[in-house]
Scaffold this motif. Structure first.
Motif, PDB file in Angstrom:
ATOM      1  N   ARG A 173      12.407  -8.427  32.091  1.00 42.43           N
ATOM      2  CA  ARG A 173      11.201  -9.141  32.501  1.00 42.43           C
ATOM      3  C   ARG A 173      11.502 -10.137  33.619  1.00 42.43           C
ATOM      4  O   ARG A 173      10.726 -10.298  34.562  1.00 42.43           O
ATOM      5  CB  ARG A 173      10.587  -9.871  31.309  1.00 42.43           C
ATOM      6  CG  ARG A 173       9.877  -8.954  30.321  1.00 42.43           C
ATOM      7  CD  ARG A 173       8.921  -9.733  29.441  1.00 42.43           C
ATOM      8  NE  ARG A 173       9.615 -10.744  28.646  1.00 42.43           N
ATOM      9  CZ  ARG A 173      10.118 -10.528  27.440  1.00 42.43           C
ATOM     10  NH1 ARG A 173      10.035  -9.316  26.899  1.00 42.43           N
ATOM     11  NH2 ARG A 173      10.712 -11.493  26.782  1.00 42.43           N
ATOM     12  N   ASP A 208       9.838 -10.047  37.311  1.00 44.48           N
ATOM     13  CA  ASP A 208       9.139 -11.210  37.870  1.00 44.48           C
ATOM     14  C   ASP A 208       9.749 -11.603  39.210  1.00 44.48           C
ATOM     15  O   ASP A 208       9.030 -11.964  40.150  1.00 44.48           O
ATOM     16  CB  ASP A 208       9.219 -12.399  36.904  1.00 44.48           C
ATOM     17  CG  ASP A 208       8.375 -12.192  35.653  1.00 44.48           C
ATOM     18  OD1 ASP A 208       7.494 -11.316  35.687  1.00 44.48           O
ATOM     19  OD2 ASP A 208       8.622 -12.894  34.653  1.00 44.48           O
ATOM     20  N   LYS A 258       8.562  -9.159  41.844  1.00 45.17           N
ATOM     21  CA  LYS A 258       7.184  -9.429  42.238  1.00 45.17           C
ATOM     22  C   LYS A 258       7.109 -10.617  43.187  1.00 45.17           C
ATOM     23  O   LYS A 258       6.378 -10.597  44.173  1.00 45.17           O
ATOM     24  CB  LYS A 258       6.330  -9.697  40.992  1.00 45.17           C
ATOM     25  CG  LYS A 258       6.078  -8.472  40.134  1.00 45.17           C
ATOM     26  CD  LYS A 258       5.280  -8.847  38.892  1.00 45.17           C
ATOM     27  CE  LYS A 258       5.068  -7.631  37.985  1.00 45.17           C
ATOM     28  NZ  LYS A 258       4.326  -8.001  36.742  1.00 45.17           N
ATOM     29  N   THR A 259       7.886 -11.656  42.875  1.00 45.77           N
ATOM     30  CA  THR A 259       7.897 -12.853  43.726  1.00 45.77           C
ATOM     31  C   THR A 259       8.435 -12.523  45.109  1.00 45.77           C
ATOM     32  O   THR A 259       7.902 -12.982  46.127  1.00 45.77           O
ATOM     33  CB  THR A 259       8.754 -13.954  43.085  1.00 45.77           C
ATOM     34  OG1 THR A 259       8.241 -14.264  41.789  1.00 45.77           O
ATOM     35  CG2 THR A 259       8.771 -15.207  43.941  1.00 45.77           C
TER      36      THR A 259
END
Length: 265
Positions: A250, A254, A257-258
């Motif tokens: 996860r 994340d 995505k950032t």
């Protein structure tokens, strides 16, 4: 796990906990800081002292502080400490000779092991009128080292070696120091050639130990440093090992995505 450069931060992390080393330098997982106020305040003061080496008045340093403060976040409880640091630094700075470098980034090839490099950043280097060098590391923490502790400080040994190699100075002419702007205390020492040689051998041994390890060999090492560690939520010493891989996945998703969002901007 092949590496060819080692900083004192890497070395210290590996000594404290091998799993922490893996998360930080192999998996590139960002650590969740336990005390962001202290970290931001320390970085803030460092930046002022770096930019203010030519300042001679409190007003000049205050302007620098006001200009850079927007880049740092810490509680208002730290605000009274700012003026204390600036006033102390002005008195201290007035006693120093020529500054030859601030925030000096170095990468030094090991004398004996040519495929191993030592790297780091030195806060400030002063050249004295006698031709000697003073290597300063700013410290904004409450804990101050005693001279005997500084005499065993691996980071400062690395700095002394870097100045010796990059500036051609004899180790006998290099003094290292911690300066504490909150208290205006100044702790100094010198290292002998034999100490530096021992330090260099330790670095080589550590690099080769890491090189021989596989990713799964980096184990958690529960000790007093766990109290300040930001990887507890993915450490088998503190959470169910079966849940760790999902949490790491996860975190990586994340991060991806950032990164993608940043590229689109």
């Amino acid at each position: 796990m092949f590496i060819n450069t080692i900083s004192e931060s890497k070395s210290k992390t590996f000594t404290e906990c091998q799993l922490k080393y893996r998360y930080r330098y192999v998996d590139r997982i960002k650590e969740q800081s336990k005390n962001t106020d202290a970290l931001h305040f320390g970085s803030f003061i460092h930046k002022i002292l770096e930019d203010g080496v030519a300042a001679t008045t409190l007003a000049e340093l205050t302007v620098i502080a006001d200009n850079v403060k927007k880049d740092y976040t810490f509680s208002e409880s730290y605000d009274p400490k700012i003026e204390v640091c600036l006033k102390n630094f002005l008195r201290f700075n007035a006693t120093l000779s020529d500054t030859v470098a601030t925030e000096m980034v170095y990468e030094i090839v090991h004398d004996a092991e040519k495929d191993i490099k030592l790297n780091g950043i030195i806060d400030r280097i002063i050249k004295g009128k006698d031709g000697g060098y003073l290597v300063i590391d700013y410290k904004t923490s409450k804990r101050e080292l005693k001279p005997i502790d500084l005499y065993q400080d691996r980071q400062m040994m690395g700095y002394a070696y870097a100045v010796h190699k990059k500036l051609g100075a004899s180790l006998d002419n290099i003094v290292v120091a911690h300066y504490y702007p909150l208290t205006n205390n100044f702790v100094t020492c010198k290292y002998s050639p034999s100490q530096i040689q021992k330090y260099l051998r330790e670095k080589v041994d550590q690099v080769w130990k890491i090189r021989k390890m596989k990713k799964g060999d980096f184990c958690a090492m529960q000790n007093q440093f766990c109290n300040w560690c930001g990887y507890k939520e993915i450490c088998p010493e503190f959470v169910d090992p079966l849940s760790i891989e999902n949490k790491i996945q996860r975190i990586k998703e994340d991060r991806k995505k950032t990164t993608n969002a940043s590229k689109k901007k």
